[in-house]
Design an enzyme around this catalytic site. Structure first.
Site, short mmCIF file in Angstrom:
data_model
loop_
_atom_site.label_atom_id
_atom_site.label_comp_id
_atom_site.label_asym_id
_atom_site.label_seq_id
_atom_site.Cartn_x
_atom_site.Cartn_y
_atom_site.Cartn_z
CE LYS A 146 9.32 16.00 17.48
NZ LYS A 146 10.24 17.05 17.01
NE ARG B 166 12.33 14.16 12.44
CZ ARG B 166 12.72 15.30 13.00
NH1 ARG B 166 13.36 15.31 14.12
NH2 ARG B 166 12.49 16.44 12.40
NE ARG C 110 7.87 25.71 13.58
CZ ARG C 110 8.19 24.46 13.91
NH1 ARG C 110 8.08 24.06 15.15
NH2 ARG C 110 8.58 23.60 13.00
NE ARG D 14 11.95 25.14 11.69
CZ ARG D 14 11.91 24.03 12.40
NH1 ARG D 14 11.89 24.08 13.71
NH2 ARG D 14 11.89 22.86 11.80
NE ARG E 71 9.85 19.95 8.87
CZ ARG E 71 9.46 20.81 9.80
NH1 ARG E 71 8.72 21.84 9.47
NH2 ARG E 71 9.79 20.62 11.04
P1 AMP Z 1 13.25 19.49 13.75
O1 AMP Z 1 13.69 20.80 14.29
O2 AMP Z 1 13.37 18.38 14.75
O3 AMP Z 1 11.88 19.54 13.13
O4 AMP Z 1 14.27 19.11 12.57
C1 AMP Z 1 14.42 19.94 11.42
C2 AMP Z 1 15.02 19.14 10.27
O5 AMP Z 1 16.31 18.65 10.66
C3 AMP Z 1 14.24 17.91 9.85
O6 AMP Z 1 13.20 18.20 8.95
C4 AMP Z 1 15.34 17.07 9.21
O7 AMP Z 1 15.68 17.55 7.93
C5 AMP Z 1 16.53 17.34 10.14
N1 AMP Z 1 16.59 16.38 11.26
C6 AMP Z 1 16.46 16.65 12.60
N2 AMP Z 1 16.59 15.54 13.34
C7 AMP Z 1 16.80 14.53 12.46
C8 AMP Z 1 17.00 13.13 12.60
N3 AMP Z 1 16.98 12.53 13.80
N4 AMP Z 1 17.21 12.40 11.47
C9 AMP Z 1 17.23 12.98 10.25
N5 AMP Z 1 17.04 14.29 10.04
C10 AMP Z 1 16.82 15.07 11.13
#
Ligand code: AMP
Length: 186
Positions: free
Chosen positions: A13, A88, A127, A133, A144
């Site tokens: 995404k 989320r 990845r 990461r 996750r």
């Molecule tokens: P992402 O890059 O979107 O996969 O986000 C990486 C990490 O950031 C996630 O595993 C969460 O720990 C945190 N995170 C990102 N967006 C949110 C959100 N909307 N609510 C809570 N935690 C978030």
């Protein structure tokens, strides 16, 4: 056009949201990117968020909702946006609806990239090797995914109930997936 992108970690995404934002001229707002930058710089938000992120857990709703409220208030989203990684949780989704109502912002579509668990695990391991990461190790990836299924998936029904959910087959080449997205949001 105002869009939300939904999908499990590794659904592509982020990549697809950036590509669509560039193509049709929308602001791309990724909460994950904002948080990673905050951790890197060592801001208060970053310090509070770091532990949750490295464990593959969600950062508490109040922190994230504040962040989005600031963005909405700044007017940066006025000429159209893609929210990537937010909402989320159900409280985040409901707060977003309230913020949009107060600010007279309409949400046009919630685009869901549908990808099965086996494909997700394969992609995230790839990845991890390329990007390194901190939250792409096997245990954290599994966590996750579980967090997504439990806390984020209910949002799909929330937007389905508002008749704005569009599910897109998220397996195949990035170009093929992008074509599918363009058909509904281009
Ligand atoms: P992402 O890059 O979107 O996969 O986000 C990486 C990490 O950031 C996630 O595993 C969460 O720990 C945190 N995170 C990102 N967006 C949110 C959100 N909307 N609510 C809570 N935690 C978030």
């Amino acid at each position: 056009m105002n869009l939300v992108f939904l999908g499990p970690p590794g659904s592509g995404k982020g990549t697809q949201a950036i590509r669509l934002a560039e193509k049709v001229g929308l602001v791309h707002l990724s909460t994950g990117d904002v948080l990673r930058a905050a951790v890197k710089v060592g801001t208060e938000l970053g310090k509070k968020a770091e532990g949750f992120m490295t464990r593959g857990e969600l950062v508490p709703d109040d922190l994230i909702i504040c962040l989005i409220e600031e963005k909405v208030a700044s007017g940066d989203l006025k000429s159209g946006f893609i929210l990537d990684g937010f909402p989320r949780t159900m409280p985040q989704a409901e707060s977003l609806t309230d913020m949009f109502t107060k600010n007279k912002i309409g949400l046009d579509k919630a685009i869901l990239l549908d990808v099965g668990d086996a494909e997700i695990l394969k992609r995230l391991k790839g990845r991890a090797e390329i990007e390194g990461r901190a939250d792409d190790t096997e245990d954290v990836i599994k966590n996750r995914l579980e967090v997504y299924r439990k806390q984020t998936q209910p949002i799909e029904d929330y937007y389905r109930g508002q008749s704005i959910l569009v599910a897109i087959e998220g397996e195949g080449t990035p170009d093929a997936i992008f074509e599918r997205i363009l058909k509904v949001a281009g």
